[in-house]
Design an enzyme around this catalytic site. Structure first.
Site, mmCIF file in Angstrom:
data_model
loop_
_atom_site.group_PDB
_atom_site.id
_atom_site.type_symbol
_atom_site.label_atom_id
_atom_site.label_comp_id
_atom_site.label_asym_id
_atom_site.label_seq_id
_atom_site.Cartn_x
_atom_site.Cartn_y
_atom_site.Cartn_z
ATOM 1 C CE1 TYR A 32 1.223 -0.302 4.329
ATOM 2 C CE2 TYR A 32 0.206 1.861 4.344
ATOM 3 C CZ TYR A 32 1.036 0.924 4.921
ATOM 4 O OH TYR A 32 1.677 1.234 6.094
ATOM 5 C CE LYS A 145 3.348 3.390 3.139
ATOM 6 N NZ LYS A 145 3.466 3.433 4.586
HETATM 7 O O1 PSZ Z 1 -1.399 8.567 8.519
HETATM 8 C C1 PSZ Z 1 -0.418 8.117 9.157
HETATM 9 O O2 PSZ Z 1 -0.361 8.057 10.394
HETATM 10 C C2 PSZ Z 1 0.764 7.659 8.376
HETATM 11 S S1 PSZ Z 1 0.880 7.950 6.728
HETATM 12 C C3 PSZ Z 1 2.374 7.189 6.616
HETATM 13 C C4 PSZ Z 1 2.756 6.730 7.822
HETATM 14 C C5 PSZ Z 1 1.844 7.001 8.844
HETATM 15 N N1 PSZ Z 1 3.920 6.076 8.068
HETATM 16 C C6 PSZ Z 1 4.766 5.574 7.061
HETATM 17 C C7 PSZ Z 1 5.994 4.937 7.652
HETATM 18 C C8 PSZ Z 1 5.924 3.650 8.226
HETATM 19 O O3 PSZ Z 1 4.743 3.005 8.272
HETATM 20 C C9 PSZ Z 1 7.086 3.055 8.759
HETATM 21 C C10 PSZ Z 1 7.042 1.712 9.389
HETATM 22 N N2 PSZ Z 1 8.252 3.712 8.686
HETATM 23 C C11 PSZ Z 1 8.360 4.942 8.149
HETATM 24 C C12 PSZ Z 1 7.230 5.603 7.640
HETATM 25 C C13 PSZ Z 1 7.379 6.970 7.050
HETATM 26 O O4 PSZ Z 1 7.278 6.897 5.654
HETATM 27 P P1 PSZ Z 1 6.701 8.123 4.794
HETATM 28 O O5 PSZ Z 1 7.513 9.308 5.169
HETATM 29 O O6 PSZ Z 1 6.925 7.686 3.391
HETATM 30 O O7 PSZ Z 1 5.268 8.276 5.158
#
Ligand code: PSZ
Length: 282
Positions: A32, A145
Site C-alpha cells: 500500500y 510497504k
Molecule cells: O497517517 C499516518 O499516520 C501515516 S501515513 C504514513 C505513515 C503514517 N507512516 C509511514 C511509515 C511507516 O509506516 C514506517 C514503518 N516507517 C516509516 C514511515 C514513514 O514513511 P513516509 O515518510 O513515506 O510516510
C-alpha cells in the site's frame, strides 16, 4: 458521498465488493501507499508512486496500469472527492482465490483507493510527543510497504497503552524506526538516522528531510543510533507523510535535550512547511 477507486472504476462504498478469499484479507498479501494532499495537490506523488510499484515488484505483484495512468487515477479521485488537505490511501492485493499459500496462477490483483481529509497535527509539531522504546520484532523486509502490519500495530498499541504517541523500535541496542515513522537524533549539529536498508521503510518524508539538511547545511550521518546514544541526543524527532516532523521530547520518561522542541528540529519543520505553499502555520 465519497468515491472509491476499485481497480479502474470509481464507485460508491456500498457497491464495493471484496471477496472473502481476497489474499489481502486472508494473508496480508499486498502492499500500500499513503499519499499526502495539500491544497488539492498530491505531494511528492512521483516518489510515492515509484515506491508503490517498487513494493509491488518486490512481492511479485504486477500493477495493472502504467505509472502515468495510476497517477491520473489518484489525482481524479482527489478531485472527485474535493479533498483540499488530506490523504489518499491505496492498496493492491494479489487478488482473490481459493485459500492456498502459494500464488494462484490465474487471478487478477485488486486495487482499492480512497481519500480522507486530514489536518496537519500542528499542536504536536510545536509541543512534541512522548515515546517508548520497544524491541523491533518485525520481519526483515521492512523496506516493503506491506499490508502485514501486525508488528507495527502491536507496537503502536503498546505505546498508546503507556500514554505515548509512538514506539521507538530497536533491534538489540540499535534503533531502526518507529511503528509508523522514521526516527532521527541530532547531536552537536549532526543529524543521525538509520540508513535505508531492509530494516526500515525508506520514508518519502525522510528523503525530503535529508534534502532539506543538504539545503540548510546540516551534516547527516546515516548510521544507526543505539538506545543510549538516542537518550544522549540534543534533539530527537520522527517523520511520516501525515505527521511530517514531530519532536519526541521524552523516551521511556527520559527527557531528550531540553525536553522541548529543539532549534534544528524547528528549522527543519519550517523549511518543510515552506515547500508546501500553505503559508506559515507552525
Ligand atoms: O497517517 C499516518 O499516520 C501515516 S501515513 C504514513 C505513515 C503514517 N507512516 C509511514 C511509515 C511507516 O509506516 C514506517 C514503518 N516507517 C516509516 C514511515 C514513514 O514513511 P513516509 O515518510 O513515506 O510516510
Amino acid at each position: 458521498m465519497d468515491w472509491i477507486l476499485h481497480n479502474d472504476e470509481f464507485i460508491q462504498e456500498v457497491d464495493l465488493k471484496i471477496s472473502k478469499e481476497d489474499r489481502g484479507y486472508q494473508f496480508g498479501d499486498g502492499i500500500y501507499e499513503v499519499i499526502r494532499v495539500y491544497g488539492g495537490d498530491l505531494y511528492t506523488a512521483k516518489e510515492h508512486i515509484d515506491r508503490f510499484y517498487a513494493s509491488a515488484e518486490k512481492v511479485k505483484i504486477v500493477v495493472p496500469y502504467t505509472k502515468d495512468v495510476f497517477h491520473k487515477l489518484m489525482y481524479d479521485l482527489v478531485e472527485r472527492n474535493e479533498i483540499n488537505n488530506g490523504q489518499v490511501y491505496v492498496q493492491i492485493t494479489r487478488g482473490a482465490f481459493m485459500r492456498q499459500h502459494h500464488f494462484p496462477s490465474d487471478t487478477s490483483p485488486v486495487v482499492v483507493a480512497y481519500t480522507k481529509s486530514v489536518e496537519r497535527p500542528l499542536e504536536l509539531m510545536r509541543n512534541g510527543a512522548h515515546a517508548i522504546f520497544l524491541e523491533d520484532i518485525r520481519w526483515l523486509r521492512c523496506d516493503i510497504k506491506s499490508l502485514n502490519l501486525l508488528g507495527n500495530v502491536m507496537a503502536k498499541q503498546e505505546a498508546y497503552e503507556n500514554g505515548c504517541y509512538e514506539a521507538v523500535l530497536h533491534r538489540g541496542e540499535v534503533i531502526t524506526e518507529g511503528s509508523s515513522s522514521n526516527m532521527y537524533g541530532i547531536k552537536d549539529g549532526i543529524l543521525y538516522t538509520h540508513p535505508a536498508t531492509n530494516l526500515i521503510l525508506d520514508g518519502i518524508t525522510r528523503r525530503t528531510i535529508l534534502g532539506l539538511c543538504d539545503e540548510l547545511g546540516i551534516t547527516v550521518q546515516q548510521t544507526p543510533m543505539t538506545k543510549d546514544q538516542a537518550l544522549d541526543m540534543d534533539e530527537f524527532f520522527m517523520s511520516s507523510t501525515t505527521a511530517e516532523i514531530i519532536p519526541l521530547t521524552q523516551i521511556d520518561g527520559n527527557k531528550i535535550g531540553t525536553g522541548e522542541r529543539g532549534t534544528l528540529t524547528e528549522k527543519l519543520q519550517k523549511a518543510f512547511e515552506a515547500k508546501l505553499n500553505l503559508g506559515v502555520q507552525i
